[in-house]
Design an enzyme around this catalytic site. Structure first.
Site, short mmCIF file in Angstrom:
data_model
loop_
_atom_site.label_atom_id
_atom_site.label_comp_id
_atom_site.label_asym_id
_atom_site.label_seq_id
_atom_site.Cartn_x
_atom_site.Cartn_y
_atom_site.Cartn_z
N ASP A 72 0.81 -1.22 0.00
CA ASP A 72 0.00 0.00 0.00
C ASP A 72 0.84 1.27 0.00
O ASP A 72 0.34 2.36 0.27
CB ASP A 72 -0.94 0.00 1.21
CG ASP A 72 -0.18 -0.04 2.54
OD1 ASP A 72 1.07 -0.07 2.51
OD2 ASP A 72 -0.84 -0.05 3.60
N CYS A 75 4.74 -0.09 2.89
CA CYS A 75 5.31 -1.40 3.21
C CYS A 75 6.70 -1.32 3.84
O CYS A 75 7.01 -2.09 4.75
CB CYS A 75 5.32 -2.31 1.99
SG CYS A 75 6.12 -1.60 0.54
N HIS A 255 8.05 -2.87 -3.68
CA HIS A 255 7.49 -3.52 -2.49
C HIS A 255 8.56 -4.15 -1.59
O HIS A 255 9.53 -4.73 -2.07
CB HIS A 255 6.49 -4.60 -2.90
CG HIS A 255 5.78 -5.20 -1.74
ND1 HIS A 255 4.96 -4.46 -0.92
CD2 HIS A 255 5.79 -6.45 -1.22
CE1 HIS A 255 4.48 -5.25 0.05
NE2 HIS A 255 4.98 -6.45 -0.12
#
Length: 262
Positions: A72, A75, A255
């Site tokens: 989101d 992370c 991510h």
């Protein structure tokens, strides 16, 4: 340039709605922080991809488990906080040092010009979380570990921790602005970068965020980069350089997740 039409407006609204739908689906189906999973679960994501398969194999020589975080934009901060607190649960003296640093951090931010009323709730919640995962709490290590996992999957607590770490990062960038300005591309000033790319929630993190936060908290992080680079091995980078890592993260484009060494 073609004039704006009503259809353009509809298309923009549709794109925004689609983005919201995707975000809702992610929040409905993906926990903020997952249980520990075997590292081999990554094979399923890259089935048939020889480059990634070889790199996962290389990674599995060093790490046994992975813990996923919700993708989101928060992370890195969430993974950092969870992993570091998890380490501190088993290290009482390091926990006490960190708790003292955390207690004093609000006053330091106030001295840097952050409004006290803005910090109050976030700092209070941050300290509550730290207290709830103290190694001295009743029930022992496994009970405290369960409490940590519960806290980080409660959106209110979890997000407040992220916000406060973003503020600490922003403060470090301001404190050493001349140094960190070298990391920023383009014409953005440190002040603009802090307000646009560091303090707002859901903004992704880069090396500058990692270095600033690690330096501010005195915590070493090793990031393993799983990408399409050549060589068949995963490249690791320690932040700050030469530090002893206490936190292990895996980075895939856009991510971060948590890693557990063998």
């Amino acid at each position: 340039m073609e004039p704006f039409t009503h259809n353009d407006g509809n298309r923009d609204e549709l794109i925004i709605q689609q983005k919201r739908d995707i975000e809702k689906e992610i929040s409905d189906t993906t926990p903020l922080v997952s249980e520990q999973l075997p590292l081999t679960c990554l094979y399923a994501e890259y089935s048939g991809d020889e480059i990634f398969t070889a790199k996962i194999q290389d990674l599995s020589k060093k790490y046994k488990f992975i813990r996923r975080t919700r993708p989101d934009g928060n992370c890195f901060f969430r993974a950092f906080a969870y992993s570091y607190l998890e380490y501190l649960i088993s290290n009482t003296s390091a926990y006490q040092e960190f708790k003292k640093l955390a207690e004093e951090s609000k006053e330091k931010l106030v001295q840097l010009g952050f409004p006290s009323f803005t910090l109050e709730d976030f700092h209070e919640t941050f300290m509550e979380v730290i207290q709830r995962v103290s190694p001295d709490n009743a029930g022992g290590h496994s009970t405290v570990q369960d409490e940590l996992h519960k806290i980080f999957n409660e959106q209110g607590y979890s997000d407040y921790v992220v916000v406060y770490l973003r503020l600490i990062t922003s403060g470090k960038l301001q404190e050493e602005a001349d140094f960190y300005q070298n990391f920023i591309e383009g014409d953005l000033t440190i002040e603009a970068f802090r307000h646009l790319e560091v303090e707002p929630m859901y903004k992704e993190s880069d090396h500058i965020h990692i270095i600033a936060l690690c330096t501010a908290l005195g915590a070493g992080v090793r990031v393993e980069y799983l990408d399409r680079g050549e060589g068949g091995t995963v490249k690791a980078h320690d932040f700050p350089e030469g530090s002893e890592p206490r936190i292990y993260l895996i980075y895939r484009p856009g991510h971060y997740d948590i890693l557990y060494p063998n």
